[in-house]
Scaffold this active site. Sequence first.
Site, PDB file in Angstrom:
ATOM      1  N   LEU A 143      77.511  23.542  47.986  1.00 34.36           N
ATOM      2  CA  LEU A 143      75.995  23.058  47.646  1.00 34.36           C
ATOM      3  C   LEU A 143      75.638  25.046  46.987  1.00 34.36           C
ATOM      4  O   LEU A 143      76.524  25.292  46.299  1.00 34.36           O
ATOM      5  CB  LEU A 143      75.238  24.106  49.395  1.00 34.36           C
ATOM      6  CG  LEU A 143      75.204  23.202  50.076  1.00 34.36           C
ATOM      7  CD1 LEU A 143      74.529  24.543  51.648  1.00 34.36           C
ATOM      8  CD2 LEU A 143      74.209  21.921  50.043  1.00 34.36           C
ATOM      9  N   ASP A 144      74.589  24.751  45.866  1.00 33.48           N
ATOM     10  CA  ASP A 144      74.195  25.358  44.703  1.00 33.48           C
ATOM     11  C   ASP A 144      74.230  26.861  45.388  1.00 33.48           C
ATOM     12  O   ASP A 144      74.122  27.018  46.316  1.00 33.48           O
ATOM     13  CB  ASP A 144      73.019  25.241  43.938  1.00 33.48           C
ATOM     14  CG  ASP A 144      72.592  23.518  43.298  1.00 33.48           C
ATOM     15  OD1 ASP A 144      73.372  22.882  43.737  1.00 33.48           O
ATOM     16  OD2 ASP A 144      72.010  23.202  43.254  1.00 33.48           O
ATOM     17  N   ARG A 145      74.654  28.133  44.934  1.00 36.26           N
ATOM     18  CA  ARG A 145      75.083  29.040  45.010  1.00 36.26           C
ATOM     19  C   ARG A 145      73.265  29.776  45.720  1.00 36.26           C
ATOM     20  O   ARG A 145      73.551  30.251  46.704  1.00 36.26           O
ATOM     21  CB  ARG A 145      75.501  30.050  43.404  1.00 36.26           C
ATOM     22  CG  ARG A 145      74.922  31.165  44.364  1.00 36.26           C
ATOM     23  CD  ARG A 145      75.677  32.287  42.920  1.00 36.26           C
ATOM     24  NE  ARG A 145      75.882  33.399  43.491  1.00 36.26           N
ATOM     25  CZ  ARG A 145      76.296  34.486  42.652  1.00 36.26           C
ATOM     26  NH1 ARG A 145      76.509  34.416  41.373  1.00 36.26           N
ATOM     27  NH2 ARG A 145      76.327  35.746  42.791  1.00 36.26           N
TER      28      ARG A 145
END
Length: 320
Positions: A143-145
Amino acid sequence: MKTNTPAVHFIAISADEAGQRIDNFLRTQLKGVPKSMIYRILRKGEVRVNKKRIKPEYKLEAGDEIRIPPVRVAEREDDNVSPKLAKVAALEAAIIYEDDYLLVMNKPSGTAVHGGSGLSFGVIEGLRALRPDARFLELVHRLDRDTSGILLVAKKRSALRSLHEQLREKGMQKDYLALVRGQWPSHVKAVRAPLLKNILQSGERVVKVSSEGKPSETLFKVEERYAIATLVKASPVTGRTHQIRVHTLHAGHPIAFDDRYGEAEFDQQLSGTGLKRLFLHAAALRFTHPNTGEVMRVEAPLDEQLKRCLTLLRKTTLTG
């Protein structure tokens, strides 16, 4: 260095104390003990309730007898050994499902899944610190940050292989919730646009729609409409970097507070809601359990900031 070494002791739970989670109860009983140590003695089965092992989320009942092992409480010098302890303990609270084969967590926004890019702490490093006895812990996907929500972690190599195969064969369904600018047209149920990834000199990844890119598809469904925005469910068919963020932008409806693909004017319109993070949340995941073959669907609730934003937007909801 001074330490104190209490003996094993037993506590009977009163009616007033019933209903608490065992981890929270231990934190009040073992003052000065790092949260990571409390979760470690729970995981190792050193804490017993009615002579049985229990999980951190176990809720105490009146009459329960708790066995608390001797715990060495380090003073002064050890208090600040790791500034990451609070983050590690927060990860334990974010776990929403776990068994011997896999672990599912509701990743908070702002936490990277991996250390690197100047970050020393990521979810996987935190989980390994939390579970020093775990022989295998690997991310199934990323998942993106700044994206929150469901993150799947394999606890066995066989589980990782099975879950990766489901990803490749599109046997895993991911549903995200995104707050986008303006009124998403109900008839736009899919965005198919090839995506090309560029790596900047800084190491940042920037993705754009390009005929030279890889085929990419995201399915969309309107969940709720507001005066200036739409809450959509986004279900990626392919799994490209930043796919949902770029596909919503391509459709003319960027996601709120997206610092890379968003729109400052839209973010400003939302400033009164208290939103300060990317409104993209991995809300549900459906997959086949690698051991039992059972089809599982796990859901992760929105955090308080996202819920508050929607509550305030509903006060100006469009009708029809």
